[in-house]
Design a protein around this motif. Structure first.
Motif, PDB file in Angstrom:
ATOM      1  N   PRO A  23       8.648 -35.595 -26.571  1.00  0.00           N
ATOM      2  CA  PRO A  23       9.162 -34.524 -27.099  1.00  0.00           C
ATOM      3  C   PRO A  23       8.550 -33.172 -26.616  1.00  0.00           C
ATOM      4  N   ALA A  24       9.169 -32.035 -26.416  1.00  0.00           N
ATOM      5  CA  ALA A  24       8.700 -30.905 -25.944  1.00  0.00           C
ATOM      6  C   ALA A  24       7.383 -30.390 -27.210  1.00  0.00           C
ATOM      7  N   ASP A  25       7.411 -30.751 -28.132  1.00  0.00           N
ATOM      8  CA  ASP A  25       6.360 -30.281 -29.084  1.00  0.00           C
ATOM      9  C   ASP A  25       5.194 -31.244 -28.954  1.00  0.00           C
ATOM     10  N   PHE A  26       5.370 -32.236 -28.390  1.00  0.00           N
ATOM     11  CA  PHE A  26       3.905 -33.178 -28.512  1.00  0.00           C
ATOM     12  C   PHE A  26       2.868 -32.826 -27.535  1.00  0.00           C
ATOM     13  N   SER A  27       1.987 -32.955 -28.124  1.00  0.00           N
ATOM     14  CA  SER A  27       0.465 -32.597 -27.436  1.00  0.00           C
ATOM     15  C   SER A  27      -0.238 -33.751 -27.548  1.00  0.00           C
ATOM     16  N   LEU A  28      -0.925 -34.173 -26.319  1.00  0.00           N
ATOM     17  CA  LEU A  28      -1.626 -35.580 -26.322  1.00  0.00           C
ATOM     18  C   LEU A  28      -3.146 -35.038 -26.962  1.00  0.00           C
ATOM     19  N   ALA A  29      -3.499 -33.988 -26.659  1.00  0.00           N
ATOM     20  CA  ALA A  29      -4.935 -33.613 -26.888  1.00  0.00           C
ATOM     21  C   ALA A  29      -4.963 -33.173 -28.485  1.00  0.00           C
ATOM     22  N   ALA A  30      -3.876 -32.718 -29.212  1.00  0.00           N
ATOM     23  CA  ALA A  30      -3.769 -32.655 -30.596  1.00  0.00           C
ATOM     24  C   ALA A  30      -3.552 -34.023 -31.397  1.00  0.00           C
TER      25      ALA A  30
END
Length: 329
Positions: free
Chosen positions: A226-233
């Motif tokens: 998903p475009a709003d997925f952040s691995l760091a977050a």
């Protein structure tokens, strides 16, 4: 011009040559840690030394870059940089991260082969002295699994936006074939693939241990996270690796542990509050209560858990299990 100013200008030039899309004045100001007015003067000085610097319109701003790179005379690495690179490779190797160790060693060879022989000869004695005088302590723990075939397939799928299919020797049905959309890799005490299984709800990834993945292959089916997925977050949400419900954690560090706690990083979201009695209150949001309980055990009598209740119960259960294993009442 003083040597320090020349070194700073060269550092900015390297940044501009290393960026494919270029840097804005605000970005230059941030990376060089100077005011906007100062970075404007630095940009002008770099342009005089490197007239090939170009401006790229990026409304509402402008980006700057040096597209042809810098001549090798400006790029000779130092002995300290080579020693740090080799030390990092050796640290990976000793901890079992053989694939990343090999990648750093290959990078060192490529850089060494690209610089002049005279520079290599001057660097060699200093590098040898630094490597003999510095080492890294390897902490006890599981050796992370790094199979080049598995890592290669995962990275290929991520870059090509395709799915992965593999047999997974874990979960409730070991050995079952899984098809997933890869989101990224988490490296730590154990290494994990972060991926969403096909058929699961979008945006609901889970962690798959790399040492339990076999017969992996890239499947030519479209897959993108998903475009709003952040691995760091996603990684920061948990205290360690395990992902479960996020809790509001409140810890009371007693006065005899306060100084240590003030220099400690419990979590990326932490807030530390000094108390009148010399103690410290630590607050943060995190998942992974079991791993947090394991960590808090190392603080002995310096920390009391105020919240959540689930963490208090987890800690009590872990302590009771350890006591039973050692015959304590």
């Amino acid at each position: 011009m003083r040597h320090e100013k020349a070194a700073r200008l060269l550092e900015l030039a390297r940044r501009l040559a290393a960026s494919a899309e270029g840097l804005t004045l605000d970005e230059m100001s941030a990376v060089m840690q100077v005011s906007r007015r100062t970075v404007e003067r630095m940009r002008d000085a770099v342009r005089e030394a490197f007239p090939q610097m170009e401006e790229i319109a990026d409304p509402p701003t402008v980006r700057f870059r040096i597209p042809s790179g810098l001549d090798g005379i400006f790029q000779a690495p130092t002995a300290e940089e080579f020693a740090a690179l080799r030390a990092a490779a050796e640290h990976y190797r000793q901890s079992g991260a053989t694939a990343r160790a090999a990648a750093l060693s290959a990078l060192e060879s490529k850089v060494l082969s690209a610089i002049r022989a005279g520079v290599r000869r001057r660097l060699a004695p200093d590098m040898e002295a630094l490597l003999e005088a510095e080492t890294m302590a390897v902490h006890p723990g599981p050796r992370p699994f790094e199979d080049e075939a598995v890592l290669g397939a995962v990275r290929e799928a991520i870059v090509s936006l395709q799915r992965l299919r593999f047999l997974y020797d874990g979960g409730s049905t070991p050995g079952r074939e899984r098809e997933v959309t890869p989101y990224g890799l988490l490296f730590g005490r154990s290494n994990y693939l972060v991926a969403a299984e096909s058929g699961s709800s979008p945006g609901e990834p889970r962690n798959w241990r790399l040492d339990r993945i076999r017969d992996v292959r890239v499947v030519p089916l479209p897959a993108s996270r998903p475009a709003d997925f952040s691995l760091a977050a996603y990684a920061a949400r948990s205290f360690g690796i395990y992902q479960d419900a996020v809790e509001e954690v409140v810890l009371h560090i007693l006065p005899h542990g306060a100084e240590e706690a003030l220099g400690w990083r419990f979590h990326a979201t932490q807030a530390l509050e000094r108390q009148a009695d010399g103690s410290v209150i630590a607050r943060f949001r995190a998942a992974g209560m079991r791993e947090l309980a394991w960590h808090l055990f190392t603080w002995g009598d310096k920390i009391r858990i105020l919240a959540p209740e689930r963490l208090r119960v987890q800690m009590a259960e872990e302590l009771a299990a350890a006591a039973r294993a050692h015959g304590a009442p």
